[in-house]
Write a protein that holds these residues in place. Structure first.
Motif, PDB file in Angstrom:
ATOM      1  N   LEU A   1       0.850  -1.192   0.000  1.00 54.52           N
ATOM      2  CA  LEU A   1       0.000   0.000   0.000  1.00 54.52           C
ATOM      3  C   LEU A   1       0.885   1.240   0.000  1.00 54.52           C
ATOM      4  CD1 LEU A   1      -2.680  -0.937   2.720  1.00 54.52           C
ATOM      5  CD2 LEU A   1      -2.902  -1.077   0.231  1.00 54.52           C
ATOM      6  N   GLU A   2       0.731   2.054  -1.008  1.00 56.28           N
ATOM      7  CA  GLU A   2       1.523   3.272  -1.087  1.00 56.28           C
ATOM      8  C   GLU A   2       0.751   4.408  -0.401  1.00 56.28           C
ATOM      9  OE1 GLU A   2       2.917   4.202  -4.965  1.00 56.28           O
ATOM     10  OE2 GLU A   2       3.727   2.192  -5.338  1.00 56.28           O
ATOM     11  N   VAL A   3       1.157   4.708   0.818  1.00 55.15           N
ATOM     12  CA  VAL A   3       0.482   5.757   1.590  1.00 55.15           C
ATOM     13  C   VAL A   3       1.503   6.822   1.985  1.00 55.15           C
ATOM     14  CG1 VAL A   3      -1.274   4.194   2.451  1.00 55.15           C
ATOM     15  CG2 VAL A   3       0.809   4.545   3.780  1.00 55.15           C
ATOM     16  N   ASP A   4       0.992   8.018   2.182  1.00 56.46           N
ATOM     17  CA  ASP A   4       1.849   9.115   2.640  1.00 56.46           C
ATOM     18  C   ASP A   4       1.889   9.194   4.154  1.00 56.46           C
ATOM     19  OD1 ASP A   4       2.422  10.366  -0.026  1.00 56.46           O
ATOM     20  OD2 ASP A   4       0.237  10.520  -0.047  1.00 56.46           O
ATOM     21  N   GLY A   5       0.908   8.583   4.801  1.00 54.29           N
ATOM     22  CA  GLY A   5       0.884   8.629   6.252  1.00 54.29           C
ATOM     23  C   GLY A   5      -0.001   7.550   6.832  1.00 54.29           C
ATOM     24  N   VAL A   6       0.255   7.234   8.115  1.00 58.90           N
ATOM     25  CA  VAL A   6      -0.538   6.257   8.859  1.00 58.90           C
ATOM     26  C   VAL A   6      -1.008   6.926  10.148  1.00 58.90           C
ATOM     27  CG1 VAL A   6      -0.570   4.009  10.003  1.00 58.90           C
ATOM     28  CG2 VAL A   6       0.834   4.346   7.939  1.00 58.90           C
ATOM     29  N   LEU A   7      -2.318   6.880  10.397  1.00 64.06           N
ATOM     30  CA  LEU A   7      -2.898   7.373  11.644  1.00 64.06           C
ATOM     31  C   LEU A   7      -3.292   6.174  12.489  1.00 64.06           C
ATOM     32  CD1 LEU A   7      -4.208   9.465  13.576  1.00 64.06           C
ATOM     33  CD2 LEU A   7      -6.268   9.327  12.140  1.00 64.06           C
ATOM     34  N   VAL A   8      -2.774   6.101  13.720  1.00 60.94           N
ATOM     35  CA  VAL A   8      -3.105   5.013  14.637  1.00 60.94           C
ATOM     36  C   VAL A   8      -3.902   5.592  15.792  1.00 60.94           C
ATOM     37  CG1 VAL A   8      -2.224   3.124  16.044  1.00 60.94           C
ATOM     38  CG2 VAL A   8      -0.957   3.856  14.007  1.00 60.94           C
ATOM     39  N   LEU A   9      -5.114   5.108  15.992  1.00 57.74           N
ATOM     40  CA  LEU A   9      -5.994   5.533  17.081  1.00 57.74           C
ATOM     41  C   LEU A   9      -5.999   4.431  18.136  1.00 57.74           C
ATOM     42  CD1 LEU A   9      -8.695   6.713  14.605  1.00 57.74           C
ATOM     43  CD2 LEU A   9      -7.586   8.255  16.200  1.00 57.74           C
ATOM     44  N   THR A  10      -5.416   4.711  19.307  1.00 55.03           N
ATOM     45  CA  THR A  10      -5.109   3.626  20.232  1.00 55.03           C
ATOM     46  C   THR A  10      -5.005   4.100  21.671  1.00 55.03           C
ATOM     47  OG1 THR A  10      -3.427   1.928  20.732  1.00 55.03           O
ATOM     48  CG2 THR A  10      -2.642   3.997  19.825  1.00 55.03           C
ATOM     49  N   ASP A  11      -4.968   3.146  22.602  1.00 51.19           N
ATOM     50  CA  ASP A  11      -4.631   3.450  23.995  1.00 51.19           C
ATOM     51  C   ASP A  11      -3.162   3.117  24.291  1.00 51.19           C
ATOM     52  OD1 ASP A  11      -4.661   0.685  23.987  1.00 51.19           O
ATOM     53  OD2 ASP A  11      -6.259   0.483  25.479  1.00 51.19           O
ATOM     54  N   ASN A  12      -2.420   2.708  23.243  1.00 49.87           N
ATOM     55  CA  ASN A  12      -0.968   2.452  23.322  1.00 49.87           C
ATOM     56  C   ASN A  12      -0.590   1.206  24.130  1.00 49.87           C
ATOM     57  OD1 ASN A  12       0.556   4.637  21.850  1.00 49.87           O
ATOM     58  ND2 ASN A  12      -0.694   5.920  23.197  1.00 49.87           N
ATOM     59  N   GLU A  13      -1.553   0.378  24.511  1.00 51.54           N
ATOM     60  CA  GLU A  13      -1.245  -0.785  25.342  1.00 51.54           C
ATOM     61  C   GLU A  13      -0.907  -1.997  24.472  1.00 51.54           C
ATOM     62  OE1 GLU A  13      -0.722  -0.154  28.246  1.00 51.54           O
ATOM     63  OE2 GLU A  13      -2.191   1.189  29.157  1.00 51.54           O
ATOM     64  N   THR A  14       0.118  -1.878  23.631  1.00 51.18           N
ATOM     65  CA  THR A  14       0.518  -2.959  22.733  1.00 51.18           C
ATOM     66  C   THR A  14       1.479  -3.915  23.450  1.00 51.18           C
ATOM     67  OG1 THR A  14       1.420  -3.423  20.532  1.00 51.18           O
ATOM     68  CG2 THR A  14       2.486  -1.669  21.807  1.00 51.18           C
ATOM     69  N   TRP A  15       1.425  -5.204  23.066  1.00 51.31           N
ATOM     70  CA  TRP A  15       2.271  -6.191  23.741  1.00 51.31           C
ATOM     71  C   TRP A  15       2.502  -7.472  22.940  1.00 51.31           C
ATOM     72  CZ3 TRP A  15       0.040 -10.968  24.667  1.00 51.31           C
ATOM     73  CH2 TRP A  15      -1.363 -11.033  24.581  1.00 51.31           C
ATOM     74  N   ALA A  16       1.674  -7.751  21.944  1.00 48.88           N
ATOM     75  CA  ALA A  16       1.633  -9.087  21.369  1.00 48.88           C
ATOM     76  C   ALA A  16       2.522  -9.288  20.145  1.00 48.88           C
ATOM     77  CB  ALA A  16       0.186  -9.439  21.003  1.00 48.88           C
ATOM     78  N   GLY A  17       3.092  -8.241  19.585  1.00 48.30           N
ATOM     79  CA  GLY A  17       3.802  -8.383  18.320  1.00 48.30           C
ATOM     80  C   GLY A  17       5.215  -8.926  18.449  1.00 48.30           C
ATOM     81  N   ARG A  18       5.705  -9.467  17.332  1.00 47.33           N
ATOM     82  CA  ARG A  18       7.075  -9.958  17.282  1.00 47.33           C
ATOM     83  C   ARG A  18       8.060  -8.860  16.901  1.00 47.33           C
ATOM     84  NH1 ARG A  18       6.367 -15.808  14.128  1.00 47.33           N
ATOM     85  NH2 ARG A  18       4.953 -16.756  15.670  1.00 47.33           N
ATOM     86  N   ILE A  19       7.519  -7.678  16.633  1.00 45.12           N
ATOM     87  CA  ILE A  19       8.334  -6.551  16.229  1.00 45.12           C
ATOM     88  C   ILE A  19       7.691  -5.291  16.778  1.00 45.12           C
ATOM     89  CG2 ILE A  19       7.085  -6.363  14.032  1.00 45.12           C
ATOM     90  CD1 ILE A  19       9.645  -5.362  12.735  1.00 45.12           C
ATOM     91  N   HIS A  20       8.473  -4.314  17.160  1.00 49.52           N
ATOM     92  CA  HIS A  20       7.920  -3.072  17.700  1.00 49.52           C
ATOM     93  C   HIS A  20       7.333  -2.221  16.573  1.00 49.52           C
ATOM     94  CE1 HIS A  20       9.108  -2.857  22.005  1.00 49.52           C
ATOM     95  NE2 HIS A  20       9.940  -3.815  21.627  1.00 49.52           N
ATOM     96  N   PRO A  21       6.298  -1.423  16.887  1.00 56.42           N
ATOM     97  CA  PRO A  21       5.714  -0.559  15.852  1.00 56.42           C
ATOM     98  C   PRO A  21       6.737   0.348  15.183  1.00 56.42           C
ATOM     99  CG  PRO A  21       4.280  -0.636  17.763  1.00 56.42           C
ATOM    100  CD  PRO A  21       5.523  -1.368  18.146  1.00 56.42           C
ATOM    101  N   SER A  22       7.677   0.904  15.953  1.00 56.82           N
ATOM    102  CA  SER A  22       8.680   1.793  15.356  1.00 56.82           C
ATOM    103  C   SER A  22       9.571   1.037  14.380  1.00 56.82           C
ATOM    104  CB  SER A  22       9.528   2.433  16.450  1.00 56.82           C
ATOM    105  OG  SER A  22      10.173   1.450  17.249  1.00 56.82           O
ATOM    106  N   GLN A  23       9.848  -0.231  14.679  1.00 56.26           N
ATOM    107  CA  GLN A  23      10.642  -1.040  13.759  1.00 56.26           C
ATOM    108  C   GLN A  23       9.856  -1.378  12.495  1.00 56.26           C
ATOM    109  OE1 GLN A  23      11.355  -4.197  16.592  1.00 56.26           O
ATOM    110  NE2 GLN A  23      13.446  -3.471  17.039  1.00 56.26           N
TER     111      GLN A  23
END
Length: 553
Positions: free
Chosen positions: A477-499
């Motif tokens: 997907l060729e996007v210019d930006g990503v908006l994430v609407l969240t409470d920031n309580e992430t924990w389950a991924g194998r990679i960090h969002p910044s990565q």
């Protein structure tokens, strides 16, 4: 050959249960057990000023959540009190205002005047009339200040004062023309502090002892203190005359005459006539926009607003007046709250009192939906491609976000409302997804109606906020930006969002930007504070669409 455990340590792909190697000092363990970037003191303070702490979060109760943020306020006042005060003013007085409620800003000013150094206290004194604009605000500030400034006495707790504190309270009585203050004094009789104590400007006058510079101001102070009789005050202060005239009415017909002839607010009228439908029929055209919105349920319950009624037509016309909404500084959250409460047909702001019920009028619900859109103002599309990711994990369904004891909706429903507005603005250039531990198709389209969102529930499950970026990379997907609407309580991924964002930039669009909109003041974020292509914002902010599109541009 045995597997080398050190091979699993990588800065480009780290499980969210562990901090990124080399960034440990910048990351904290969030309330769900994952690791996110710690927000600095000022970002956390801004979140608190915009969001407050009412209702707590899925992982943290309201009391603990409030205590954590009070510590942030104290820390900011100690670190740079003048900066903290300036931020409170900016959040409270922006046009449109950034915060749905003024309570956090008022609490910060009370803290600054109580605990700040001399320059901080002076800055808070200057800011107070700008932030405490109404008697409702003043009652809240007075309650916070009294609680923070309390000292034990033989009869309980009394506020201790200093020169700056007395001056700040006195400014509430001297910063506006005498008759304007008289108008507020008359309305203040109906106010209470957050602790439930009755509030009046007589309390302020007794503590502050401000000087009167004119006969009109002297008459005002004397009347508030009870040393000037009504007859003398009426001659010099038109608001006092209107108030006393309104208080003397004994019938609905007399009340209507005072409302139409003198334009008095509803707070001036005796309680006995405020249950009469014809009185509110007259008030529809004269009360402020905020009062109109807050009393829609009352007007429906007593029979003023009825299907196809003339009063209903006039109320709907005012609610959908773009200029009136702007002049009344109506925040989209005010309208969204009004819509949800009104459409529910019941309310219980005081848990110790019986619930109130009414049958919603469809025309008023339609008007509130239109007012919600109008309160955002006219926004031009950015022309940029935007991926909107709504956190649909279980924590986003916790209870109901509340304001003054009324339901606002879950964090998920609020996030969907935000996403809907942006989808309407950007049209074909916006794509919305839901994410928990996998990506789900969103039900949001540019035609989504807010009533639909009221019934929506998140998909549930865990939280992996790397998915918006990993999904965009996998789908090319060729996007210019990503908006994430969240409470920031992430924990389950194998990679960090910044990565994951770094991987997307490497594989698709090196200039892609990201906006993280936090729906709780949790003190941490998935956003990398070093990344200049990432913007962190907080709350259900009326400026969100402009901020997002402006950042993408």
């Amino acid at each position: 050959m045995s597997r080398d455990p050190l091979a699993a340590i990588a800065a480009a792909a780290t499980p969210q249960s562990r901090p990124i190697p080399g960034r440990e000092a910048e990351m904290v363990r969030n309330n769900a057990g994952g690791h996110t970037f710690a927000k600095d003191l000022w970002r956390t303070l801004e979140d608190f000023l915009v969001l407050g702490t009412a209702g707590g979060t899925y992982y943290v109760g309201e009391q603990t959540h409030t205590f954590q943020n009070v510590q942030v306020v104290n820390g900011a006042v100690a670190a740079d009190g003048q900066r903290a005060v300036a931020l409170a003013v900016e959040v409270s007085t922006g046009r449109p205002p950034r915060a749905p409620r003024n309570h956090p800003a008022l609490f910060l000013l009370a803290t600054a005047i109580t605990n700040g150094d001399l320059e901080t206290r002076r800055a808070a004194r200057t800011a107070l009339p700008q932030v405490a604009r109404t008697t409702f605000h003043q009652a809240n500030f007075f309650g916070y200040w009294k609680a923070l400034h309390g000292k034990a006495t033989g009869n309980g707790t009394a506020p201790k004062t200093g020169r700056v504190a007395r001056g700040a309270l006195g400014d509430l009585l001297t910063s506006q023309p005498p008759d304007r203050v008289a108008f507020q004094a008359c309305k203040a009789a109906a106010r209470k502090t957050p602790q439930g104590e009755p509030f009046s400007l007589r309390d302020v006058l007794r503590i502050a002892h401000p000087k009167a510079e004119s006969p009109q101001r002297r008459a005002l102070f004397g009347w508030i203190a009870g040393n000037v009789d009504d007859a003398e005050a009426r001659q010099l202060l038109p608001s006092v005359d209107a108030f006393l005239t309104a208080k003397a009415v004994t019938s609905a017909a007399e009340a209507v005459g005072v409302v139409t002839g003198r334009g008095v607010p509803w707070e001036f009228l005796p309680d006995a006539v405020l249950t009469e439908p014809e009185v509110w029929d007259a008030l529809i055209d004269t009360v402020g926009m905020t009062a109109l919105i807050r009393n829609l349920a009352r007007m429906t319950r007593i029979g003023t607003l009825t299907p196809m009624g003339e009063a209903t037509r006039r109320a709907a016309a005012r609610l959908t007046d773009r200029d009136a909404l702007a002049a009344g500084r109506i925040h989209p959250l005010d309208v969204y709250l009004a819509l949800r409460v009104y459409a529910s047909g019941c309310s219980r702001p005081n848990p110790k009192a019986p619930a109130q019920s009414w049958t919603p009028v469809p025309q008023i619900k339609d008007a509130l939906e239109e007012a919600f859109d109008l309160s955002f103002g006219h926004i031009e599309p950015s022309g940029k491609r935007l991926l909107i990711a709504v956190d649909s994990s279980g924590s986003m369904s916790y209870g109901s976000m509340t304001a003054s004891g009324s339901p606002l909706g879950t964090a998920y429903q609020v996030a969907c409302a935000m996403a809907t507005i942006l989808a309407r603005i950007e049209r074909a250039n916006a794509h919305v997804i839901d994410v928990d531990t996998v990506v789900h198709a969103s039900r949001i389209t540019p035609r989504t109606n807010l009533r639909e969102i009221d019934t929506w529930r998140p998909s549930g499950g865990g939280t992996d906020l790397s998915l918006p970026f990993s999904h965009a990379l996998a789908q090319r997907l060729e996007v210019d930006g990503v908006l994430v609407l969240t409470d920031n309580e992430t924990w389950a991924g194998r990679i960090h969002p910044s990565q994951a964002l770094a991987s997307y930039r490497s594989g698709i669009n090196p200039a892609a930007r990201c906006v993280v909109a936090s729906l709780t003041a949790a003190g941490h974020s998935i956003a990398d504070p070093r990344d200049e292509g990432v913007l962190q914002i907080a709350g259900f902010d009326a400026t969100l669409p402009q901020v997002v599109t402006g950042f993408l541009r």
